[in-house]
Design an enzyme around this catalytic site. Structure first.
Site, PDB file in Angstrom:
ATOM      1  N   HIS A 229       0.867  -1.200   0.000  1.00  0.00           N
ATOM      2  CA  HIS A 229       0.000   0.000   0.000  1.00  0.00           C
ATOM      3  C   HIS A 229       0.896   1.240   0.000  1.00  0.00           C
ATOM      4  O   HIS A 229       1.754   1.370  -0.862  1.00  0.00           O
ATOM      5  CB  HIS A 229      -0.943  -0.095   1.205  1.00  0.00           C
ATOM      6  CG  HIS A 229      -2.040   0.919   1.261  1.00  0.00           C
ATOM      7  ND1 HIS A 229      -2.429   1.699   0.210  1.00  0.00           N
ATOM      8  CD2 HIS A 229      -2.861   1.253   2.305  1.00  0.00           C
ATOM      9  CE1 HIS A 229      -3.437   2.481   0.586  1.00  0.00           C
ATOM     10  NE2 HIS A 229      -3.720   2.229   1.849  1.00  0.00           N
ATOM     11  N   HIS A 271      -2.485  -2.206  -9.629  1.00  0.00           N
ATOM     12  CA  HIS A 271      -3.475  -1.539  -8.758  1.00  0.00           C
ATOM     13  C   HIS A 271      -4.742  -2.374  -8.715  1.00  0.00           C
ATOM     14  O   HIS A 271      -5.137  -2.969  -9.719  1.00  0.00           O
ATOM     15  CB  HIS A 271      -3.818  -0.139  -9.310  1.00  0.00           C
ATOM     16  CG  HIS A 271      -4.448   0.741  -8.282  1.00  0.00           C
ATOM     17  ND1 HIS A 271      -5.796   0.696  -8.035  1.00  0.00           N
ATOM     18  CD2 HIS A 271      -3.910   1.635  -7.428  1.00  0.00           C
ATOM     19  CE1 HIS A 271      -6.073   1.571  -7.075  1.00  0.00           C
ATOM     20  NE2 HIS A 271      -4.951   2.146  -6.681  1.00  0.00           N
ATOM     21  N   ASP A 328       2.617   5.467  -6.663  1.00  0.00           N
ATOM     22  CA  ASP A 328       3.883   5.364  -5.919  1.00  0.00           C
ATOM     23  C   ASP A 328       5.109   5.254  -6.800  1.00  0.00           C
ATOM     24  O   ASP A 328       6.238   5.290  -6.294  1.00  0.00           O
ATOM     25  CB  ASP A 328       3.813   4.136  -4.989  1.00  0.00           C
ATOM     26  CG  ASP A 328       2.764   4.331  -3.914  1.00  0.00           C
ATOM     27  OD1 ASP A 328       1.874   3.479  -3.791  1.00  0.00           O
ATOM     28  OD2 ASP A 328       2.817   5.368  -3.236  1.00  0.00           O
TER      29      ASP A 328
HETATM   30  C1  SDX Z   1      -1.502   2.172  -3.336  1.00  0.00           C
HETATM   31  O1  SDX Z   1      -6.230   0.804  -3.331  1.00  0.00           O
HETATM   32  C2  SDX Z   1      -5.738   2.002  -3.528  1.00  0.00           C
HETATM   33  O2  SDX Z   1      -6.394   2.897  -4.023  1.00  0.00           O
HETATM   34  C3  SDX Z   1      -4.301   2.173  -3.084  1.00  0.00           C
HETATM   35  C4  SDX Z   1      -3.638   3.490  -3.465  1.00  0.00           C
HETATM   36  C5  SDX Z   1      -4.250   4.658  -2.731  1.00  0.00           C
HETATM   37  O3  SDX Z   1      -4.159   5.794  -3.246  1.00  0.00           O
HETATM   38  O4  SDX Z   1      -4.727   4.457  -1.575  1.00  0.00           O
HETATM   39  O5  SDX Z   1      -3.759   3.696  -4.863  1.00  0.00           O
HETATM   40  C6  SDX Z   1      -2.158   3.489  -3.095  1.00  0.00           C
HETATM   41  O6  SDX Z   1      -1.436   1.368  -2.444  1.00  0.00           O
HETATM   42  C7  SDX Z   1      -0.995   1.855  -4.726  1.00  0.00           C
HETATM   43  C8  SDX Z   1      -0.406   0.396  -4.822  1.00  0.00           C
HETATM   44  C9  SDX Z   1       1.012   0.412  -4.250  1.00  0.00           C
HETATM   45  N1  SDX Z   1       1.533  -0.951  -4.159  1.00  0.00           N
HETATM   46  C10 SDX Z   1       2.510  -1.388  -4.998  1.00  0.00           C
HETATM   47  O7  SDX Z   1       2.986  -0.721  -5.916  1.00  0.00           O
HETATM   48  C11 SDX Z   1       3.011  -2.797  -4.674  1.00  0.00           C
HETATM   49  C12 SDX Z   1       3.123  -3.606  -5.962  1.00  0.00           C
HETATM   50  N2  SDX Z   1       1.769  -3.856  -6.474  1.00  0.00           N
HETATM   51  C13 SDX Z   1       1.151  -5.110  -6.150  1.00  0.00           C
HETATM   52  O8  SDX Z   1       1.523  -5.724  -4.984  1.00  0.00           O
HETATM   53  C14 SDX Z   1      -0.324  -5.199  -6.544  1.00  0.00           C
HETATM   54  O9  SDX Z   1      -0.420  -4.749  -7.816  1.00  0.00           O
HETATM   55  C15 SDX Z   1      -1.355  -4.493  -5.668  1.00  0.00           C
HETATM   56  C16 SDX Z   1      -1.212  -4.846  -4.245  1.00  0.00           C
HETATM   57  C17 SDX Z   1      -1.262  -3.022  -5.848  1.00  0.00           C
HETATM   58  C18 SDX Z   1      -2.730  -4.944  -6.163  1.00  0.00           C
HETATM   59  O10 SDX Z   1      -2.822  -6.292  -5.919  1.00  0.00           O
HETATM   60  P1  SDX Z   1      -4.129  -7.140  -6.323  1.00  0.00           P
HETATM   61  O11 SDX Z   1      -5.189  -6.270  -6.858  1.00  0.00           O
HETATM   62  O12 SDX Z   1      -4.449  -8.026  -5.139  1.00  0.00           O
HETATM   63  O13 SDX Z   1      -3.641  -7.982  -7.535  1.00  0.00           O
HETATM   64  P2  SDX Z   1      -2.963  -9.400  -7.414  1.00  0.00           P
HETATM   65  O14 SDX Z   1      -1.894  -9.382  -6.363  1.00  0.00           O
HETATM   66  O15 SDX Z   1      -4.039 -10.411  -7.323  1.00  0.00           O
HETATM   67  O16 SDX Z   1      -2.227  -9.494  -8.856  1.00  0.00           O
HETATM   68  C19 SDX Z   1      -2.916  -9.941 -10.009  1.00  0.00           C
HETATM   69  C20 SDX Z   1      -1.821 -10.574 -10.878  1.00  0.00           C
HETATM   70  C21 SDX Z   1      -1.035 -11.665 -10.120  1.00  0.00           C
HETATM   71  O17 SDX Z   1      -0.490 -12.528 -11.099  1.00  0.00           O
HETATM   72  P3  SDX Z   1      -1.311 -13.933 -11.450  1.00  0.00           P
HETATM   73  O18 SDX Z   1      -1.616 -14.599 -10.124  1.00  0.00           O
HETATM   74  O19 SDX Z   1      -2.555 -13.461 -12.184  1.00  0.00           O
HETATM   75  O20 SDX Z   1      -0.350 -14.712 -12.314  1.00  0.00           O
HETATM   76  O21 SDX Z   1      -0.849  -9.572 -11.223  1.00  0.00           O
HETATM   77  C22 SDX Z   1       0.387  -9.909 -10.646  1.00  0.00           C
HETATM   78  C23 SDX Z   1       0.115 -10.901  -9.531  1.00  0.00           C
HETATM   79  O22 SDX Z   1       1.249 -11.734  -9.310  1.00  0.00           O
HETATM   80  N3  SDX Z   1       0.943  -8.657 -10.107  1.00  0.00           N
HETATM   81  C24 SDX Z   1       2.228  -8.317 -10.163  1.00  0.00           C
HETATM   82  C25 SDX Z   1       2.284  -7.031  -9.594  1.00  0.00           C
HETATM   83  N4  SDX Z   1       1.059  -6.650  -9.223  1.00  0.00           N
HETATM   84  C26 SDX Z   1       0.238  -7.655  -9.527  1.00  0.00           C
HETATM   85  N5  SDX Z   1       3.311  -8.974 -10.633  1.00  0.00           N
HETATM   86  C27 SDX Z   1       4.493  -8.297 -10.514  1.00  0.00           C
HETATM   87  N6  SDX Z   1       4.632  -7.071  -9.993  1.00  0.00           N
HETATM   88  C28 SDX Z   1       3.555  -6.406  -9.521  1.00  0.00           C
HETATM   89  N7  SDX Z   1       3.677  -5.195  -9.006  1.00  0.00           N
END
Ligand code: SDX
Length: 392
Positions: A229, A271, A328
């Site tokens: 997050h 996201h 971010d």
């Molecule tokens: C913020 O919610 C908000 O609005 C948050 C925010 C706000 O203003 O409050 O916007 C701020 O928190 C932005 C997000 C910051 N976090 C990151 O940058 C961390 C990296 N991102 C991920 O961990 C992820 O994308 C999330 C946590 C942001 C979202 O996760 P989800 O929606 O639970 O998606 P998921 O983990 O189920 O991923 C779906 C697929 C998976 O692959 P498969 O299982 O389909 O094979 O996408 C892949 C994931 O492995 N994936 C990534 C990835 N993000 C998702 N693979 C590599 N790198 C990534 N960053």
């Protein structure tokens, strides 16, 4: 017998509440604060005006804005007793942990519970926290750097005062470079609210038990701290530094991010809601170029970030999962250009998100939302009889 229960881990498809504050369209990459598009707000508004908009639902007149600034400034000091709590932390303590503790401790010095049915009481609680929070946030940076804390300067505007609290050195004048102040103001605007993200949902859930505002915000700070997050902005810089140290080999880190056996994720990408560009990321990327140029900073980290973004956007794994840069990805590069330490990046996010958290908490209480209590899918042991220890 309960009614039909939808099993939805992470609330990926659950609407937990009704709200009038912020609208997101994840497919179109749209973000509205009380109906105003983030692009227009970021270009034309100010962080204090956005605070007013989120809390009151309308843009203020000049007189209302002036009064709001005055009301917040009434509370831009913090009791010296709280300094004793700050002093008890080691300088190595993470600023987010200190901020969450200090915010919760505020309730000890503001024991009167907010009368949620009194608009005056709610307004006073909001301006109290809006006034004190930048002071506490600045303390965490000063503690980490072993510097004495600063006190607010009533001659300064909200963001200028925050910058003053963070950087003013004893006996030295502090230049309030408008390029820096404008960049900070814009970053705080872009972080001000974002619908039911993890930390805002935490603030609403904690507040739904009728816990106090300060306690609820303290819980939100802890939720924001996580690297999935708000903690991602710090993790992005650490990732970019690692790539730079590794010869700028972005392809190697892209492969790591795609490898299911590797816990590494491309921080600042992906996201839960945006399956298109995060509109804030687009604005921050342009601001990043402008700020570094205006400050005459040539940071190779920015080139690595752009190279990584280009490579990810062309990669099938990321494209097929609609993974784009989020808020971010570039924000930390600007914070770094403003001399803000990496471990303070998420505190900066919290200062920006504070008005959104307060507005959402107030909306939840004013509309008498029920206490949050989700159900579960039970997969444990079926009923069984107790066994005496002598027979186990
Ligand atoms: C913020 O919610 C908000 O609005 C948050 C925010 C706000 O203003 O409050 O916007 C701020 O928190 C932005 C997000 C910051 N976090 C990151 O940058 C961390 C990296 N991102 C991920 O961990 C992820 O994308 C999330 C946590 C942001 C979202 O996760 P989800 O929606 O639970 O998606 P998921 O983990 O189920 O991923 C779906 C697929 C998976 O692959 P498969 O299982 O389909 O094979 O996408 C892949 C994931 O492995 N994936 C990534 C990835 N993000 C998702 N693979 C590599 N790198 C990534 N960053």
């Amino acid at each position: 017998k309960t009614g039909l229960i939808t099993f939805d881990p992470g609330y990926k498809n659950t609407g937990a509440c009704e709200s009038k504050i912020t609208f997101l369209d994840g497919e179109e990459g749209k973000l509205l604060y009380r109906g105003y598009p983030i692009e227009q707000i970021a270009e034309k508004s100010s962080f204090v005006e956005v605070m007013y908009l989120l809390l009151k639902g309308e843009l203020p007149t000049q007189a209302e804005l002036d009064q709001f600034n005055k009301d917040i400034a009434e509370y831009n000091y913090v009791t010296e007793d709280l300094v004793k709590i700050l002093d008890a932390f080691p300088s190595s303590a993470h600023p987010m942990g200190m901020l969450s503790s200090l915010t919760s401790a505020l309730s000890a010095f503001n024991p009167k519970c907010v009368n949620v049915h009194s608009p005056d009481d709610m307004y006073k609680a909001a301006v109290t926290l809006l006034g004190k929070f930048p002071v506490l946030a600045s303390w965490t940076q000063r503690k980490s750097k072993g510097l004495p804390i600063n006190y607010s300067n009533d001659e300064l505007g909200y963001v200028e005062n925050f910058y003053h609290l963070l950087f003013k050195k004893p006996g030295k004048d502090l230049e309030l470079n408008p390029v820096i102040i404008d960049a900070l103001d814009k970053l705080l605007i872009l972080h001000a609210d974002h619908e039911q993200n993890c930390s805002t949902s935490t603030v609403r859930l904690v507040g739904s038990s009728h816990a106090g505002l300060f306690a609820s915000i303290s819980a939100g700070i802890s939720a924001l701290w996580g690297p999935l997050h708000g903690g991602a902005n710090q993790a992005v810089l650490e990732m970019l530094d690692a790539i730079q140290a590794d010869g700028g080999n972005v392809e190697k880190y892209l492969e790591k991010a795609k490898d299911k056996n590797d816990p590494f994720r491309l921080m600042g990408f992906g996201h839960r809601v945006y399956k298109n560009f995060d509109p804030r990321a687009k604005i921050i990327k342009v601001a990043c170029d402008n700020v570094l140029e205006q400050l005459g900073i040539n940071d190779p980290i920015l080139d690595i970030a752009k190279k990584l973004e280009r490579a990810a956007l062309e990669d099938d794994y990321f494209k097929s999962r609609n993974l784009y840069p989020n808020v971010d990805f570039y924000s930390g590069i600007i914070y770094k250009a403003l001399d803000i330490p990496t471990e303070m990046f998420t505190v900066m996010f919290a200062v920006g998100r504070l008005p959104g958290w307060i507005a959402q908490w107030m909306e939840m209480r004013e509309t008498n939302q029920p206490i949050g209590r989700p159900r579960q899918l039970y997969t444990g042991s079926p009923a069984r009889d107790y066994v005496e220890i002598s027979k186990r």
